[in-house]
Design a protein around this motif. Structure first.
Motif, PDB file in Angstrom:
ATOM      1  N   GLN A 165       0.841  -1.190   0.000  1.00 56.52           N
ATOM      2  CA  GLN A 165       0.000   0.000   0.000  1.00 56.52           C
ATOM      3  C   GLN A 165       0.883   1.249   0.000  1.00 56.52           C
ATOM      4  OE1 GLN A 165      -3.005   0.474  -0.588  1.00 56.52           O
ATOM      5  NE2 GLN A 165      -3.267   2.615  -0.014  1.00 56.52           N
ATOM      6  N   ASN A 166       1.875   1.235   0.869  1.00 54.24           N
ATOM      7  CA  ASN A 166       2.850   2.332   0.897  1.00 54.24           C
ATOM      8  C   ASN A 166       4.144   1.785   1.460  1.00 54.24           C
ATOM      9  OD1 ASN A 166       4.441   4.585   1.313  1.00 54.24           O
ATOM     10  ND2 ASN A 166       2.734   5.881   1.924  1.00 54.24           N
ATOM     11  N   LEU A 167       5.141   1.604   0.600  1.00 49.06           N
ATOM     12  CA  LEU A 167       6.357   0.931   1.035  1.00 49.06           C
ATOM     13  C   LEU A 167       7.281   1.798   1.879  1.00 49.06           C
ATOM     14  CD1 LEU A 167       8.775   2.126  -0.908  1.00 49.06           C
ATOM     15  CD2 LEU A 167       7.835   0.532  -2.552  1.00 49.06           C
ATOM     16  N   SER A 168       6.931   3.072   2.080  1.00 46.55           N
ATOM     17  CA  SER A 168       7.830   3.930   2.853  1.00 46.55           C
ATOM     18  C   SER A 168       7.277   4.279   4.233  1.00 46.55           C
ATOM     19  CB  SER A 168       8.111   5.231   2.086  1.00 46.55           C
ATOM     20  OG  SER A 168       6.921   5.951   1.860  1.00 46.55           O
ATOM     21  N   ASN A 169       6.037   3.893   4.525  1.00 47.07           N
ATOM     22  CA  ASN A 169       5.412   4.242   5.803  1.00 47.07           C
ATOM     23  C   ASN A 169       5.090   3.013   6.646  1.00 47.07           C
ATOM     24  OD1 ASN A 169       5.526   6.915   5.185  1.00 47.07           O
ATOM     25  ND2 ASN A 169       3.332   7.268   5.093  1.00 47.07           N
ATOM     26  N   TYR A 170       5.025   3.233   7.948  1.00 46.91           N
ATOM     27  CA  TYR A 170       4.607   2.179   8.884  1.00 46.91           C
ATOM     28  C   TYR A 170       3.316   2.639   9.557  1.00 46.91           C
ATOM     29  CZ  TYR A 170       4.177   0.264  13.587  1.00 46.91           C
ATOM     30  OH  TYR A 170       3.674  -0.269  14.739  1.00 46.91           O
ATOM     31  N   PRO A 171       2.343   1.727   9.761  1.00 52.31           N
ATOM     32  CA  PRO A 171       2.295   0.366   9.218  1.00 52.31           C
ATOM     33  C   PRO A 171       1.708   0.366   7.814  1.00 52.31           C
ATOM     34  CG  PRO A 171       0.403   0.735  10.613  1.00 52.31           C
ATOM     35  CD  PRO A 171       1.205   2.011  10.652  1.00 52.31           C
ATOM     36  N   SER A 172       1.935  -0.689   7.071  1.00 49.54           N
ATOM     37  CA  SER A 172       1.403  -0.758   5.722  1.00 49.54           C
ATOM     38  C   SER A 172       0.831  -2.136   5.442  1.00 49.54           C
ATOM     39  CB  SER A 172       2.490  -0.435   4.697  1.00 49.54           C
ATOM     40  OG  SER A 172       1.967  -0.408   3.392  1.00 49.54           O
ATOM     41  N   LYS A 173      -0.060  -2.195   4.465  1.00 51.02           N
ATOM     42  CA  LYS A 173      -0.617  -3.475   4.031  1.00 51.02           C
ATOM     43  C   LYS A 173       0.216  -3.988   2.855  1.00 51.02           C
ATOM     44  CE  LYS A 173      -5.077  -3.816   3.497  1.00 51.02           C
ATOM     45  NZ  LYS A 173      -6.449  -3.474   3.025  1.00 51.02           N
ATOM     46  N   THR A 174       0.309  -5.303   2.783  1.00 55.59           N
ATOM     47  CA  THR A 174       1.061  -5.932   1.696  1.00 55.59           C
ATOM     48  C   THR A 174       0.255  -7.098   1.136  1.00 55.59           C
ATOM     49  OG1 THR A 174       3.124  -5.416   2.873  1.00 55.59           O
ATOM     50  CG2 THR A 174       3.262  -6.970   1.045  1.00 55.59           C
ATOM     51  N   ALA A 175       0.287  -7.242  -0.173  1.00 54.30           N
ATOM     52  CA  ALA A 175      -0.356  -8.382  -0.825  1.00 54.30           C
ATOM     53  C   ALA A 175       0.706  -9.205  -1.555  1.00 54.30           C
ATOM     54  CB  ALA A 175      -1.417  -7.912  -1.815  1.00 54.30           C
ATOM     55  N   ILE A 176       0.692 -10.512  -1.312  1.00 61.07           N
ATOM     56  CA  ILE A 176       1.611 -11.427  -1.992  1.00 61.07           C
ATOM     57  C   ILE A 176       0.767 -12.401  -2.800  1.00 61.07           C
ATOM     58  CG2 ILE A 176       3.481 -13.097  -1.713  1.00 61.07           C
ATOM     59  CD1 ILE A 176       3.903 -11.928   1.125  1.00 61.07           C
ATOM     60  N   HIS A 177       0.907 -12.340  -4.120  1.00 54.87           N
ATOM     61  CA  HIS A 177       0.133 -13.214  -5.008  1.00 54.87           C
ATOM     62  C   HIS A 177       1.070 -14.206  -5.702  1.00 54.87           C
ATOM     63  CE1 HIS A 177      -2.957 -10.149  -4.470  1.00 54.87           C
ATOM     64  NE2 HIS A 177      -3.829 -10.932  -5.086  1.00 54.87           N
ATOM     65  N   PHE A 178       0.793 -15.498  -5.505  1.00 54.10           N
ATOM     66  CA  PHE A 178       1.564 -16.542  -6.187  1.00 54.10           C
ATOM     67  C   PHE A 178       0.823 -16.939  -7.459  1.00 54.10           C
ATOM     68  CE2 PHE A 178       2.791 -16.865  -1.744  1.00 54.10           C
ATOM     69  CZ  PHE A 178       4.175 -16.965  -1.830  1.00 54.10           C
ATOM     70  N   GLY A 179       1.557 -16.999  -8.553  1.00 58.66           N
ATOM     71  CA  GLY A 179       0.939 -17.321  -9.832  1.00 58.66           C
ATOM     72  C   GLY A 179       0.895 -18.810 -10.110  1.00 58.66           C
ATOM     73  N   LEU A 180       0.456 -19.158 -11.306  1.00 55.83           N
ATOM     74  CA  LEU A 180       0.373 -20.555 -11.725  1.00 55.83           C
ATOM     75  C   LEU A 180       1.749 -21.055 -12.145  1.00 55.83           C
ATOM     76  CD1 LEU A 180      -2.907 -20.352 -13.842  1.00 55.83           C
ATOM     77  CD2 LEU A 180      -2.650 -21.293 -11.527  1.00 55.83           C
ATOM     78  N   PRO A 181       2.120 -22.260 -11.758  1.00 57.98           N
ATOM     79  CA  PRO A 181       3.438 -22.793 -12.116  1.00 57.98           C
ATOM     80  C   PRO A 181       3.618 -22.909 -13.630  1.00 57.98           C
ATOM     81  CG  PRO A 181       2.404 -24.127 -10.409  1.00 57.98           C
ATOM     82  CD  PRO A 181       1.351 -23.201 -10.926  1.00 57.98           C
ATOM     83  N   ILE A 182       4.807 -22.586 -14.081  1.00 60.39           N
ATOM     84  CA  ILE A 182       5.188 -22.737 -15.488  1.00 60.39           C
ATOM     85  C   ILE A 182       6.261 -23.824 -15.530  1.00 60.39           C
ATOM     86  CG2 ILE A 182       6.218 -21.609 -17.501  1.00 60.39           C
ATOM     87  CD1 ILE A 182       5.328 -18.906 -16.158  1.00 60.39           C
ATOM     88  N   LEU A 183       6.006 -24.923 -16.188  1.00 61.24           N
ATOM     89  CA  LEU A 183       6.996 -25.995 -16.269  1.00 61.24           C
ATOM     90  C   LEU A 183       8.040 -25.600 -17.307  1.00 61.24           C
ATOM     91  CD1 LEU A 183       7.851 -28.769 -15.229  1.00 61.24           C
ATOM     92  CD2 LEU A 183       6.499 -29.801 -17.063  1.00 61.24           C
ATOM     93  N   ALA A 184       9.218 -25.221 -16.836  1.00 58.55           N
ATOM     94  CA  ALA A 184      10.263 -24.692 -17.716  1.00 58.55           C
ATOM     95  C   ALA A 184      10.678 -25.710 -18.774  1.00 58.55           C
ATOM     96  CB  ALA A 184      11.473 -24.275 -16.880  1.00 58.55           C
ATOM     97  N   ASN A 185      10.610 -26.997 -18.442  1.00 57.57           N
ATOM     98  CA  ASN A 185      11.014 -28.048 -19.383  1.00 57.57           C
ATOM     99  C   ASN A 185      10.258 -27.955 -20.699  1.00 57.57           C
ATOM    100  OD1 ASN A 185      11.100 -28.831 -16.482  1.00 57.57           O
ATOM    101  ND2 ASN A 185      12.303 -30.559 -17.235  1.00 57.57           N
TER     102      ASN A 185
END
Length: 348
Positions: A165-185
């Motif tokens: 939400q704001n990486l320079s202020n405390y406190p802040s909210k953060t969202a971590i989104h994991f995507g779909l796996p890509i098989l590199a092979n």
């Protein structure tokens, strides 16, 4: 022993992040393969706090590459090695240093061969812009060299979008989104390496643009960002914000909400004057906005608990240990109250 130390500090850091962050939203962690080799490819807006947030919200033990500059201190370097961090050298570190990357890449290949995980930031550098920057091909080099040496290894690429939400202020909210796996092979063509690199970079980049807030860095970038900031949007609602960006609609401006939790902050400062003043002094030496969160979290996660323990010890000697325990728990609870009840600082 190393494993025990790793999980101890993982728990310590995760607990610290819980007290430091208003909210950490994790989406898509069920996509992470449980046994096969995984390379997490994440965007990089916020210094060393990025790998700490991601690694502490992955169940599997994670190794990660970070810029070599943070390994300049021998003691810190040994500590980082225990946590699974490995240095990656860039041209700015000196051309002669680049040869050291070969040893690191070999370690990465063995990790993947043994079905371990690796966290990489393919943008190459940290930058607070709300945009996915062009990806370097370093991570594809690690993948392809591993497949050359160990062709039976299945390597999954899991893009990770991290949005503050704001990486320079405390406190802040953060969202971590994991995507779909890509098989590199499936995308490795020994006869056309350049096309393989292009295909994988494009697949990862496309996912990252949907997993984090992405504003095209063109002539409209500043106008779009200003519109979103003035509307006080919640950037951690990634899908909703990206839809707003694509629609190009002008959003209604909103006033900053009143911080009714401010009295808690004043009590915290009075109760923690020494570590607070130390942080204020040290913060003046942080010359990159992307490292403010990193240093503030690192300093405060150590100084504040240490200071409270010292004060509790003194109270215990003079007034009894029951009162000391009440003081310690109350001090921690005050920080938790302010962190969780304070309105999210507006983005800049």
């Amino acid at each position: 022993m190393k494993t025990l130390i790793y999980y101890f500090f993982k728990l310590f850091v995760k607990t610290g992040l819980f007290f430091y962050s208003k909210k950490i939203i994790v989406v898509g962690s069920e996509h992470i393969p449980k046994k096969e080799a995984v390379i997490f490819t994440a965007n990089h807006p916020n210094g060393l706090i990025d790998p700490l947030l991601i690694a502490t919200h992955i169940k599997r033990r994670t190794n990660f590459l970070v810029r070599a500059a943070v390994f300049n201190n021998v003691i810190i370097a040994k500590f980082f090695n225990l946590l699974g961090m490995m240095p990656i050298y860039r041209i700015r570190d000196g051309v002669q240093q680049l040869s050291k990357n070969e040893e690191i890449f070999n370690k990465c290949q063995l990790l993947l061969k043994n079905n371990k995980t690796l966290l990489i930031f393919p943008e190459g550098t940290h930058k607070k812009d709300r945009a996915i920057r062009p990806l370097s091909k370093g991570f594809t080099r690690i993948i392809f060299k591993t497949l050359d040496s160990f062709p039976d290894t299945k390597i999954n690429i899991v893009p990770v979008g991290i949005t503050y939400q704001n990486l320079s202020n405390y406190p802040s909210k953060t969202a971590i989104h994991f995507g779909l796996p890509i098989l590199a092979n499936d995308y490795y063509n020994e006869q056309n390496i350049n096309q393989s690199v292009k295909d994988i970079k494009e697949l990862v980049s496309n996912q990252l643009e949907n997993l984090s807030v992405h504003i095209e860095q063109n002539d409209d970038y500043k106008t779009t960002l200003s519109n979103l900031n003035n509307a006080q949007v919640d950037f951690t609602k990634v899908n909703q914000i990206n839809a707003h960006i694509r629609s190009k609609k002008i959003l209604t401006q909103k006033k900053r909400s009143i911080n009714y939790a401010l009295p808690f902050l004043l009590l915290i400062i009075l109760n923690s004057l020494v570590p607070y003043l130390i942080w204020k002094l040290l913060s003046k030496k942080v010359d990159e906005i992307e490292f403010i969160d990193t240093f503030r979290f690192g300093v405060n996660a150590i100084l504040f608990p240490f200071f409270y323990c010292v004060q509790s010890w003194a109270i215990g000697i003079f007034f009894g240990w029951k009162l000391a325990l009440v003081y310690l728990l109350t001090s921690l609870f005050l920080i938790l109250l302010y962190t969780k009840l304070s309105p999210t600082p507006p983005s800049k």
